[in-house]
Design a protein around this motif. Structure first.
Motif, short mmCIF file in Angstrom:
data_model
loop_
_atom_site.label_atom_id
_atom_site.label_comp_id
_atom_site.label_asym_id
_atom_site.label_seq_id
_atom_site.Cartn_x
_atom_site.Cartn_y
_atom_site.Cartn_z
N MET A 87 4.40 19.81 16.72
CA MET A 87 4.55 19.96 15.27
C MET A 87 4.31 21.41 14.84
O MET A 87 4.99 21.90 13.95
N SER A 88 3.37 22.09 15.50
CA SER A 88 3.12 23.48 15.13
C SER A 88 4.27 24.39 15.54
O SER A 88 4.49 25.43 14.92
N GLU A 89 5.04 23.99 16.55
CA GLU A 89 6.21 24.76 16.96
C GLU A 89 7.47 24.33 16.22
O GLU A 89 8.53 24.93 16.40
N GLY A 90 7.39 23.28 15.43
CA GLY A 90 8.54 22.85 14.65
C GLY A 90 9.39 21.78 15.32
O GLY A 90 10.43 21.40 14.79
N TYR A 91 8.97 21.28 16.49
CA TYR A 91 9.70 20.23 17.17
C TYR A 91 9.11 18.88 16.76
O TYR A 91 8.02 18.52 17.19
N LEU A 92 9.85 18.16 15.98
CA LEU A 92 9.31 16.90 15.46
C LEU A 92 9.59 15.70 16.34
O LEU A 92 8.84 14.74 16.33
N SER A 93 10.64 15.73 17.13
CA SER A 93 11.02 14.55 17.91
C SER A 93 9.94 14.11 18.90
O SER A 93 9.57 12.94 18.91
N PRO A 94 9.42 15.00 19.77
CA PRO A 94 8.35 14.55 20.68
C PRO A 94 7.09 14.09 19.94
O PRO A 94 6.43 13.14 20.35
N ALA A 95 6.78 14.76 18.84
CA ALA A 95 5.60 14.36 18.06
C ALA A 95 5.83 12.98 17.45
O ALA A 95 4.92 12.15 17.45
N MET A 96 7.00 12.73 16.94
CA MET A 96 7.30 11.42 16.35
C MET A 96 7.28 10.32 17.41
O MET A 96 6.87 9.20 17.13
N GLN A 97 7.72 10.64 18.62
CA GLN A 97 7.65 9.66 19.71
C GLN A 97 6.20 9.28 19.99
O GLN A 97 5.88 8.10 20.13
N GLN A 98 5.31 10.28 20.07
CA GLN A 98 3.90 10.00 20.34
C GLN A 98 3.29 9.17 19.22
O GLN A 98 2.52 8.24 19.47
N ILE A 99 3.65 9.50 17.98
CA ILE A 99 3.15 8.72 16.85
C ILE A 99 3.68 7.28 16.94
O ILE A 99 2.95 6.32 16.68
N GLY A 100 4.94 7.13 17.35
CA GLY A 100 5.50 5.79 17.55
C GLY A 100 4.76 5.01 18.62
O GLY A 100 4.47 3.82 18.44
#
Length: 108
Positions: free
Chosen positions: A71-84
């Protein structure tokens, strides 16, 4: 996308199994020790809920680090996967706890 749903299903089932299995084994131990199993099942299910979530998503702080770094680098997809994955694990742990509560109400 299939990989995400496969891992999410495993997170759900692992968390569900930790709560359900732990509470059932606590009830068995309680019966062997001549104490009321119903109360012990409910107590253990509530206490295991957070640990089931931790076990299902990997047992370490790594999923939180993945969220933070991406998220700090601006990549939301991997972060959203972890949240999922965390949400699916929470759902599994919560459903396991609800099942234990339902069994306790209807079982005696």
């Amino acid at each position: 996308m299939v990989e995400f749903f496969t891992k999410a299903a495993f997170c759900f089932l692992i968390a569900f199994g930790v709560v359900l299995g732990g509470a059932m084994l606590a009830a068995m131990g309680s019966a062997f020790l001549m104490t009321p199993p119903k109360e012990k099942m409910l107590q253990v299910a509530g206490n295991l809920k957070i640990w089931a979530l931790v076990a299902a998503v990997g047992g370490t702080i790594d999923p939180i680090r993945v969220i933070e770094s991406h998220m700090s680098e601006g990549y939301l997809s991997p972060a959203m996967q972890q949240i999922g994955y965390i949400l699916f694990a929470y759902l599994g742990a919560h459903m396991g706890t609800e099942l234990i509560q339902w069994m306790s109400r209807n079982g005696g």
